[in-house]
Scaffold this motif. Sequence first.
Motif, mmCIF file in Angstrom:
data_model
loop_
_atom_site.group_PDB
_atom_site.id
_atom_site.type_symbol
_atom_site.label_atom_id
_atom_site.label_comp_id
_atom_site.label_asym_id
_atom_site.label_seq_id
_atom_site.Cartn_x
_atom_site.Cartn_y
_atom_site.Cartn_z
ATOM 1 N N GLY A 175 24.982 -4.151 -67.388
ATOM 2 C CA GLY A 175 24.158 -3.009 -67.031
ATOM 3 C C GLY A 175 24.146 -2.716 -65.554
ATOM 4 O O GLY A 175 24.699 -3.476 -64.741
ATOM 5 N N LEU A 176 23.524 -1.601 -65.228
ATOM 6 C CA LEU A 176 23.443 -1.142 -63.852
ATOM 7 C C LEU A 176 22.130 -0.404 -63.638
ATOM 8 O O LEU A 176 21.768 0.470 -64.429
ATOM 9 N N VAL A 177 21.427 -0.803 -62.584
ATOM 10 C CA VAL A 177 20.265 -0.043 -62.115
ATOM 11 C C VAL A 177 20.647 0.493 -60.744
ATOM 12 O O VAL A 177 20.994 -0.282 -59.842
ATOM 13 N N GLU A 178 20.611 1.814 -60.570
ATOM 14 C CA GLU A 178 21.068 2.388 -59.311
ATOM 15 C C GLU A 178 20.020 3.279 -58.668
ATOM 16 O O GLU A 178 19.038 3.645 -59.293
ATOM 17 N N ARG A 179 20.265 3.570 -57.388
ATOM 18 C CA ARG A 179 19.357 4.351 -56.551
ATOM 19 C C ARG A 179 18.022 3.639 -56.388
ATOM 20 O O ARG A 179 16.948 4.245 -56.450
ATOM 21 N N ILE A 180 18.091 2.334 -56.136
ATOM 22 C CA ILE A 180 16.885 1.553 -55.869
ATOM 23 C C ILE A 180 16.279 2.013 -54.543
ATOM 24 O O ILE A 180 16.974 2.142 -53.537
ATOM 25 N N GLY A 181 14.975 2.267 -54.573
ATOM 26 C CA GLY A 181 14.281 2.731 -53.376
ATOM 27 C C GLY A 181 14.515 4.182 -53.049
ATOM 28 O O GLY A 181 14.116 4.658 -51.982
ATOM 29 N N ARG A 182 15.155 4.912 -53.952
ATOM 30 C CA ARG A 182 15.431 6.328 -53.736
ATOM 31 C C ARG A 182 14.933 7.138 -54.928
ATOM 32 O O ARG A 182 14.653 6.596 -55.991
ATOM 33 N N TRP A 183 14.870 8.411 -54.727
ATOM 34 C CA TRP A 183 14.460 9.294 -55.807
ATOM 35 C C TRP A 183 15.603 9.449 -56.811
ATOM 36 O O TRP A 183 16.772 9.442 -56.462
ATOM 37 N N GLY A 184 15.236 9.578 -58.092
ATOM 38 C CA GLY A 184 16.239 9.842 -59.126
ATOM 39 C C GLY A 184 17.014 8.631 -59.579
ATOM 40 O O GLY A 184 18.222 8.717 -59.840
ATOM 41 N N GLY A 185 16.335 7.475 -59.682
ATOM 42 C CA GLY A 185 17.005 6.269 -60.134
ATOM 43 C C GLY A 185 17.416 6.338 -61.600
ATOM 44 O O GLY A 185 16.806 7.064 -62.394
ATOM 45 N N ARG A 186 18.466 5.578 -61.949
ATOM 46 C CA ARG A 186 18.934 5.541 -63.331
ATOM 47 C C ARG A 186 19.261 4.103 -63.715
ATOM 48 O O ARG A 186 19.651 3.295 -62.878
ATOM 49 N N ALA A 187 19.082 3.821 -65.003
ATOM 50 C CA ALA A 187 19.401 2.497 -65.527
ATOM 51 C C ALA A 187 20.280 2.645 -66.760
ATOM 52 O O ALA A 187 20.058 3.528 -67.595
ATOM 53 N N LYS A 188 21.289 1.770 -66.857
ATOM 54 C CA LYS A 188 22.208 1.781 -67.995
ATOM 55 C C LYS A 188 22.381 0.353 -68.488
ATOM 56 O O LYS A 188 22.618 -0.569 -67.684
ATOM 57 N N HIS A 189 22.260 0.160 -69.802
ATOM 58 C CA HIS A 189 22.417 -1.158 -70.411
ATOM 59 C C HIS A 189 23.363 -1.020 -71.597
ATOM 60 O O HIS A 189 23.170 -0.160 -72.462
ATOM 61 N N VAL A 190 24.411 -1.824 -71.632
ATOM 62 C CA VAL A 190 25.416 -1.760 -72.694
ATOM 63 C C VAL A 190 25.503 -3.128 -73.373
ATOM 64 O O VAL A 190 25.640 -4.162 -72.700
ATOM 65 N N ALA A 191 25.433 -3.128 -74.702
ATOM 66 C CA ALA A 191 25.523 -4.376 -75.461
ATOM 67 C C ALA A 191 26.235 -4.107 -76.776
ATOM 68 O O ALA A 191 26.243 -2.974 -77.271
ATOM 69 N N PRO A 192 26.856 -5.132 -77.378
ATOM 70 C CA PRO A 192 27.442 -4.962 -78.705
ATOM 71 C C PRO A 192 26.396 -4.507 -79.703
ATOM 72 O O PRO A 192 25.210 -4.846 -79.580
ATOM 73 N N VAL A 193 26.818 -3.738 -80.702
ATOM 74 C CA VAL A 193 25.886 -3.211 -81.692
ATOM 75 C C VAL A 193 25.060 -4.329 -82.319
ATOM 76 O O VAL A 193 23.859 -4.189 -82.556
ATOM 77 N N ALA A 194 25.684 -5.477 -82.560
ATOM 78 C CA ALA A 194 24.973 -6.592 -83.184
ATOM 79 C C ALA A 194 23.792 -7.059 -82.345
ATOM 80 O O ALA A 194 22.861 -7.673 -82.851
ATOM 81 N N ALA A 195 23.818 -6.742 -81.042
ATOM 82 C CA ALA A 195 22.739 -7.190 -80.169
ATOM 83 C C ALA A 195 21.419 -6.518 -80.502
ATOM 84 O O ALA A 195 20.352 -7.026 -80.186
ATOM 85 N N THR A 196 21.454 -5.353 -81.135
ATOM 86 C CA THR A 196 20.209 -4.655 -81.446
ATOM 87 C C THR A 196 19.385 -5.426 -82.454
ATOM 88 O O THR A 196 18.186 -5.193 -82.592
#
Length: 415
Positions: free
Chosen positions: A30-51
């Motif tokens: 995963g990735l968390v970006e724009r820390i300390g800035r406006w408009g931050g985004r987070a992305k998390h990717v896992a195999p389907v079985a992980a759900t």
Amino acid sequence: MSLVLVINSGSSSLKYQLIEAGSGRSLASGLVERIGRWGGRAKHVAPVAATSGREGDAAEAPSPSSGDTVTREREVDVRDHFAAFDVMLEAFAETGPSLVAHPPVAVGHRVVQGGARFFEPTVITDLVKINIDELSTLAPLHNSANLEGIEAAQRAFPDVPHVAVFDTAFHQTMPPAAYTYAIDRDVAAKHRIRRYGFHGTSHRYVSRAAAEFVGRPVEELRQIVLHLGNGASACAIDGGRSVDTSMGMTPLEGLVMGTRSGDLDPAVLLHLQRRAGLDVDGVDELLNRRSGILGLGGHADMRDLVDASEAGDERASLALDVYAHRLKAYIGAYLAQLGGVDVISFTAGVGENSVRVRAAALAGLERLGIELDPVRNAVRGSETRVISTDASPVTLLVVPTNEELEIARQTLAAV
């Protein structure tokens, strides 16, 4: 399982990956970006079985072998790296795999600058953190952010060992003749001015993967590894040990890069200050963010630059020529330093994907035993592959890098 959580903490981002170090399986990233800035985004990717392996579940660890993944993306307000870790932990809890059912045995941290103090993966103590902080003067944009990530990770995972894996460590085997600058020795010693090199984790991984691919012990091989991404560096590796590399005291030296100039006459800096009126910050901005293929050809992304060149843009074509010229110069220099070469490997985004860059960098080197097969070079793929002719004395490879896996393995070895 030997699960390692790998953390790459940047000045405004947090990249992570949960890896089974023994098999190399990635259970989530995963990735968390724009820390300390406006408009931050987070992305998390896992195999389907992980759900099915969310918080509290005791599901078997998911396998990514099917290629089916679930992606969780959202906007976030992230004020600092501690908040970014909370976002990461929430993603694991909600999307999986569960860190309760599959806890990491250690956390591995990418740290950019280890100076001359750290030459191997190191279990993080209070003293190690003090040293990382002191070395921030050599990498102010990187080490301070790396340290913030360490502090946040230790709060989130207080009961497991944390290990620092340094970008510079692999290059600590360079001889003094390779790392010493020809300036006043007392000034250099006082201010720790020397060549340190970077991308060491990638160079180490690729050189060992290349040796495994060709079926020879890494100790027997003379290799040149070309890590070509937005940042780019070349490395001469003799018997698995770095003996020279293109980046220097900072990542600015060496090859032409996406936005960095690479090698430059030092007098240019003086000229820009005296005649162009640029101050130190202005020169820094120019050389690190407005130079390279962006400054020459108007595009920081190699794909865009190649497209522009093929459409007839002369600036883009010149930028490509300069890029390849510098690459070829380093290949020749390292061939001389090594006294010959057995394997040359291309890696990272540009190295793995740009047919044109590889062809331009190797053109005309046949008399040196470097023979590129244009048909093989044109083949695209995600696996290690040969791009040299069968008759080529030097084996030419494309080797996808995996710095996260290398960090996970070094972390596990350290603990």
